[in-house]
Enzyme design. Structure first.
Site, short mmCIF file in Angstrom:
data_model
loop_
_atom_site.label_atom_id
_atom_site.label_comp_id
_atom_site.label_asym_id
_atom_site.label_seq_id
_atom_site.Cartn_x
_atom_site.Cartn_y
_atom_site.Cartn_z
N LYS A 22 -8.04 -6.87 -7.52
CA LYS A 22 -7.44 -5.65 -6.95
C LYS A 22 -6.77 -5.96 -5.60
CE LYS A 22 -10.10 -2.69 -4.52
NZ LYS A 22 -9.55 -2.46 -3.17
N ASN A 23 -7.49 -6.71 -4.77
CA ASN A 23 -6.97 -6.95 -3.42
C ASN A 23 -5.78 -7.90 -3.38
OD1 ASN A 23 -8.83 -5.17 -2.51
ND2 ASN A 23 -10.16 -6.66 -1.49
N CYS A 116 -12.61 5.74 7.46
CA CYS A 116 -13.22 5.72 6.13
C CYS A 116 -14.70 5.45 6.30
CB CYS A 116 -12.57 4.69 5.24
SG CYS A 116 -12.98 3.02 5.64
N ARG A 121 -11.60 1.53 11.16
CA ARG A 121 -10.53 0.73 10.55
C ARG A 121 -9.14 1.09 11.06
NH1 ARG A 121 -11.70 0.07 4.20
NH2 ARG A 121 -10.66 -1.91 4.36
N ASP A 124 -3.90 -1.00 14.32
CA ASP A 124 -3.17 -1.49 15.49
C ASP A 124 -2.57 -2.88 15.28
OD1 ASP A 124 -5.93 -2.14 15.38
OD2 ASP A 124 -5.86 -2.89 17.43
N ASP A 306 -17.30 -7.81 1.30
CA ASP A 306 -17.23 -7.04 0.05
C ASP A 306 -18.34 -7.40 -0.94
OD1 ASP A 306 -15.08 -5.64 0.95
OD2 ASP A 306 -13.58 -6.63 -0.29
N ARG A 398 -12.24 3.00 -8.23
CA ARG A 398 -11.16 2.45 -7.41
C ARG A 398 -11.13 0.93 -7.52
NH1 ARG A 398 -12.13 3.23 -1.85
NH2 ARG A 398 -10.48 1.71 -1.87
C1 UD1 Z 1 -9.29 -6.08 3.24
C2 UD1 Z 1 -9.81 -5.75 1.86
C3 UD1 Z 1 -11.24 -5.22 1.94
C4 UD1 Z 1 -12.12 -6.21 2.72
C5 UD1 Z 1 -11.48 -6.57 4.07
C6 UD1 Z 1 -12.24 -7.68 4.80
C7 UD1 Z 1 -7.84 -5.09 0.64
C8 UD1 Z 1 -7.07 -4.00 -0.02
N1 UD1 Z 1 -8.96 -4.74 1.26
O1 UD1 Z 1 -9.28 -4.86 3.99
O2 UD1 Z 1 -11.73 -5.05 0.62
O3 UD1 Z 1 -13.38 -5.64 2.94
O4 UD1 Z 1 -10.14 -7.04 3.87
O5 UD1 Z 1 -12.35 -8.81 4.01
O6 UD1 Z 1 -7.47 -6.25 0.57
N2 UD1 Z 1 -8.88 -4.12 12.04
C9 UD1 Z 1 -8.42 -3.61 13.25
N3 UD1 Z 1 -7.09 -3.34 13.36
C10 UD1 Z 1 -6.21 -3.54 12.34
C11 UD1 Z 1 -6.68 -4.07 11.13
C12 UD1 Z 1 -8.02 -4.35 11.00
O7 UD1 Z 1 -9.19 -3.42 14.18
O8 UD1 Z 1 -5.02 -3.26 12.52
C13 UD1 Z 1 -10.31 -4.44 11.89
C14 UD1 Z 1 -10.99 -3.65 10.77
O9 UD1 Z 1 -11.42 -2.38 11.21
C15 UD1 Z 1 -12.13 -4.58 10.43
C16 UD1 Z 1 -11.53 -5.97 10.61
O10 UD1 Z 1 -10.41 -5.79 11.46
O11 UD1 Z 1 -13.18 -4.39 11.35
C17 UD1 Z 1 -11.08 -6.65 9.34
O12 UD1 Z 1 -10.23 -5.79 8.63
P1 UD1 Z 1 -9.09 -6.33 7.66
O13 UD1 Z 1 -9.30 -7.79 7.41
O14 UD1 Z 1 -7.78 -5.90 8.17
O15 UD1 Z 1 -9.44 -5.52 6.32
P2 UD1 Z 1 -8.46 -4.76 5.36
O16 UD1 Z 1 -7.19 -5.50 5.21
O17 UD1 Z 1 -8.42 -3.33 5.73
#
Ligand code: UD1
Length: 417
Positions: A22-23, A116, A121, A124, A306, A398
């Site tokens: 999915k990811n 969420c 999350r 930025d 995950d 999902r």
């Molecule tokens: C993706 C995966 C999710 C997985 C996560 C971490 C998908 C669709 N989802 O989520 O299943 O659990 O990676 O392996 O691929 N963060 C910020 N600012 C940002 C972006 C992220 O502070 O702009 C923080 C998040 O809150 C979190 C951390 O960075 O604490 C990691 O998040 P991120 O790697 O971005 O996860 P996702 O891409 O949302």
């Protein structure tokens, strides 16, 4: 509202095939926005999140057709560049259209995804990346309004910490930007490697794939593509736990064992009997005498957040004291209260869960709070005495394709009512 009733299962026996990731599928489908030609993506799981991404693309005027795990996407015409709240609120990964829309249309308006269950999350880092590529961005009425009047331009982008989604958005934005982009401290999850491989097949020039330094030399156009996505390592890891928790024997096919290197090493250290071939593994729960363990979630190749909830269900019945430290998301222990309702003995102290293994769990009414938490309750239900009723299972749909059908084919007794 639908719920799952899981009866205590005898050991599971049989073969289960892992679905596509999915990811990986979500950013790869979004990549079709960068091309004016038809893209055909294969091995796509039929999941709610995939349907949401397709609806989003349709709302931009992009034709798509999903049949038998194959999606055809034709973005020759993109006549709308606003990702509405109604779709974005359903799936955080909708933010992945920001980079490609900006690159292709020079404008994008995307609803803020909001918080969420597993934490605030923020996005930025996505916005930081787009600004570095030259976009002007402001927030208006809950929407991100982004514009790059003269197109995106390559730059050096050093992420303050590894983010999967931000790395993907920057890759998508920079593939057809002017000049070269260098992403430092990029996330290196297998799903990112998959996106890079797909983009390169479409004609982009990305190097450093699989490392935390990605170099993207912008090209003018991307062509159409036929691309098959990787198997879902999280689904595969969940099935491994299903075999161990029921003390059954499962052969799991269509899996890349190297994507689960650390979780498998940890399980083996705990005493799990797992044999590994190139594209399948066999987990023998019957032969496994498991010991407690300490786990810390980290970006890949560290232990995946995950799989944390699923491991916790297993550790709940492993003798001795185990611990799980969650270092990616600040609030990803929602399943703990529900596992305790089933009789587990787990205490949370800040970012660490301390698990005191119990002999058995007992069925109860429980509530799924997020995607991985819901499957951890299915796993716990498989070995809890009596019946476990899991509410709010839309989370499960999902991310897990036909999970009850797959487990039932190996002897589980799960009913959707
Ligand atoms: C993706 C995966 C999710 C997985 C996560 C971490 C998908 C669709 N989802 O989520 O299943 O659990 O990676 O392996 O691929 N963060 C910020 N600012 C940002 C972006 C992220 O502070 O702009 C923080 C998040 O809150 C979190 C951390 O960075 O604490 C990691 O998040 P991120 O790697 O971005 O996860 P996702 O891409 O949302």
């Amino acid at each position: 509202m639908k719920k799952l009733v899981v009866k205590k299962s005898s050991p599971l026996y049989g073969t289960i095939t892992t679905s596509g990731s999915k990811n990986s599928a979500l950013p790869i489908i979004a990549s079709a926005l960068l091309s004016g030609e038809e893209c055909v993506f294969k091995n796509i799981p039929n999941l709610e999140d995939i349907q949401t991404m397709l609806k989003l693309l349709k709302s931009f005027g992009v034709k798509n057709n999903f049949k038998n795990s194959e999606i055809k996407v034709n973005a020759s015409n993109v006549n709308y560049y606003r990702a509405d709240y109604e779709l974005v609120r359903k799936m955080r990964a909708s933010i992945l259209v920001l980079g490609p829309l900006l690159a292709r249309k020079r404008r994008a308006v995307v609803s803020l995804p909001g918080g969420c269950a597993i934490g605030t999350r923020p996005i930025d880092l996505h916005l930081f990346g787009m600004r570095k590529l030259g976009a002007d961005i402001y927030i208006n009425n809950g929407y991100v309004v982004a514009e790059a009047k003269h197109g995106l331009v390559g730059n050096l982008i050093k992420l303050p910490f590894k983010s999967v989604g931000a790395t993907e958005n920057i890759l998508l934005g920079s593939a057809i930007a002017k000049g070269t982009t260098l992403i430092k401290n990029a996330a290196k999850e297998p799903e990112i490697e998959d996106l890079c491989n797909c983009l390169n097949k479409m004609g982009s020039k990305i190097s450093g794939i699989g490392t935390s330094e990605l170099k993207i030399e912008g090209v003018k156009n991307l062509s159409g593509v036929q691309y098959s996505i990787i198997p879902d390592r999280i689904v595969a890891g969940t099935l491994i736990i299903a075999a161990l928790i029921t003390r059954g024997i499962l052969k799991i096919t269509k899996i890349y064992p190297n994507h689960l290197d650390l979780p498998i090493r940890i399980l083996k250290k705990m005493g799990a009997d797992i044999s590994i071939a190139k594209n399948h593994i066999v987990v023998n729960g019957k032969n496994s005498q498991l010991k407690s363990v300490d786990i810390v979630t980290e970006p890949y190749p560290g232990f995946p957040t995950d799989l944390q909830a699923q491991f916790m269900s297993l550790l709940a019945i492993v003798k001795g004291n185990s611990s799980v430290q969650e270092k990616i998301f600040e609030n990803r222990f929602m399943h703990v209260g529900e596992l305790n309702r089933l009789g587990a003995n787990i205490k949370v102290n800040k970012d660490r869960a301390l698990i005191n293994g119990v002999d058995k769990l007992k069925g109860a009414e429980v509530m799924a709070s997020d995607l991985r938490a819901s499957v951890s309750l299915v796993l716990a239900g498989l070995m809890a005495q009596g019946e476990t009723h899991i509410n709010r299972i839309y989370h499960l749909d999902r991310g897990y394709e036909n999970i009850e059908k797959k487990l039932n084919s190996c002897g589980a007794k799960i009913k959707r009512i």
